[in-house]
Design an enzyme around this catalytic site. Structure first.
Site, short mmCIF file in Angstrom:
data_model
loop_
_atom_site.label_atom_id
_atom_site.label_comp_id
_atom_site.label_asym_id
_atom_site.label_seq_id
_atom_site.Cartn_x
_atom_site.Cartn_y
_atom_site.Cartn_z
N ILE A 13 0.82 -1.22 0.00
CA ILE A 13 0.00 0.00 0.00
C ILE A 13 0.85 1.27 0.00
CG2 ILE A 13 -0.33 0.25 2.51
CD1 ILE A 13 -3.36 0.83 1.77
N VAL A 35 1.20 -2.91 8.70
CA VAL A 35 0.99 -1.83 7.74
C VAL A 35 1.25 -0.46 8.38
CG1 VAL A 35 -1.51 -1.52 8.06
CG2 VAL A 35 -0.49 -1.07 5.84
N ASP A 36 0.92 -0.32 9.64
CA ASP A 36 1.14 0.94 10.35
C ASP A 36 2.63 1.29 10.35
OD1 ASP A 36 0.60 3.19 11.93
OD2 ASP A 36 0.47 2.06 13.79
N SER A 123 -7.36 -4.77 10.64
CA SER A 123 -7.53 -5.65 11.81
C SER A 123 -7.21 -7.12 11.58
CB SER A 123 -8.95 -5.54 12.41
OG SER A 123 -9.08 -4.32 13.11
N THR A 124 -6.76 -7.50 10.39
CA THR A 124 -6.53 -8.93 10.12
C THR A 124 -5.12 -9.40 10.47
OG1 THR A 124 -5.94 -8.57 7.81
CG2 THR A 124 -8.27 -8.98 8.30
N GLY A 125 -4.27 -8.50 10.87
CA GLY A 125 -2.90 -8.87 11.25
C GLY A 125 -2.84 -9.18 12.74
#
Length: 178
Positions: A13, A35-36, A123-125
């Site tokens: 991303i 991702v953060d 939220s899937t990590g």
């Protein structure tokens, strides 16, 4: 029926060129893992500085809510930070909170004149939301939002892993999130 404004990509991303990318942030807004961490690293210190300013003003970001900052060195113009729910076996309104992440991010996008936006798999990590359920919520929330606006021209779901990509692809091919 699937909306032709929705696109699916498998990739990173932080490399996607859209007006805004969405960050699956934590409530502190100070960066983290997954991702953060990748967004903060690729975007540089300007994102963290903007997040600190938001923290100083309002004390962070609650689960399901969203805030907007500069995108720093990223190819996007903005980062919309949203805090997804930690999975607790569906007993803490996780589905509603996850849908709120998408709705609040898109609402913030419209308010800021954003036409194109990219979402990760929120939220899937490390928050362990079941991927199938999270994908269905994401597609349903985005499809419903797009049905009521023409301001958003493109929503891209960016899946980092093959499992999420396959789940989103199946849902989008079916044209339904149920």
């Amino acid at each position: 029926m699937s909306d032709n404004r929705i696109e699916l990509i498998r990739g990173d991303i932080t490399r996607i060129v859209t007006d805004a990318i969405v960050n699956a942030a934590n409530s502190s807004l100070l960066g983290g893992g997954g991702v953060d961490g990748a967004i903060h690293k690729a975007g540089g210190p300007a994102i963290l500085e903007a997040c600190v300013a938001i923290r100083n003003k309002q004390g962070g970001c609650k689960t399901g809510e969203a805030v907007i900052t500069t995108a720093g060195n990223l190819p996007a113009r903005y980062v919309i930070h949203t805090v997804g729910p930690v999975w607790n076996n569906g007993k803490k309104n996780e589905a509603e909170l996850l849908a709120a992440c998408y709705n609040n991010s898109l609402t913030l996008a419209v308010k800021n004149g954003i036409k194109t936006i990219s979402f990760p798999n929120i939220s899937t990590g490390i928050y362990h939301f079941p991927k199938q359920q999270a994908a269905a919520i994401a597609v349903k929330a985005v499809t419903a939002f797009l049905a009521n606006t023409t301001q958003i021209e493109k929503v891209i779901f960016v899946c980092f892993d093959e499992e999420n990509y396959a789940l989103y692809n199946q849902l989008l091919q079916q044209g339904t999130a149920s």
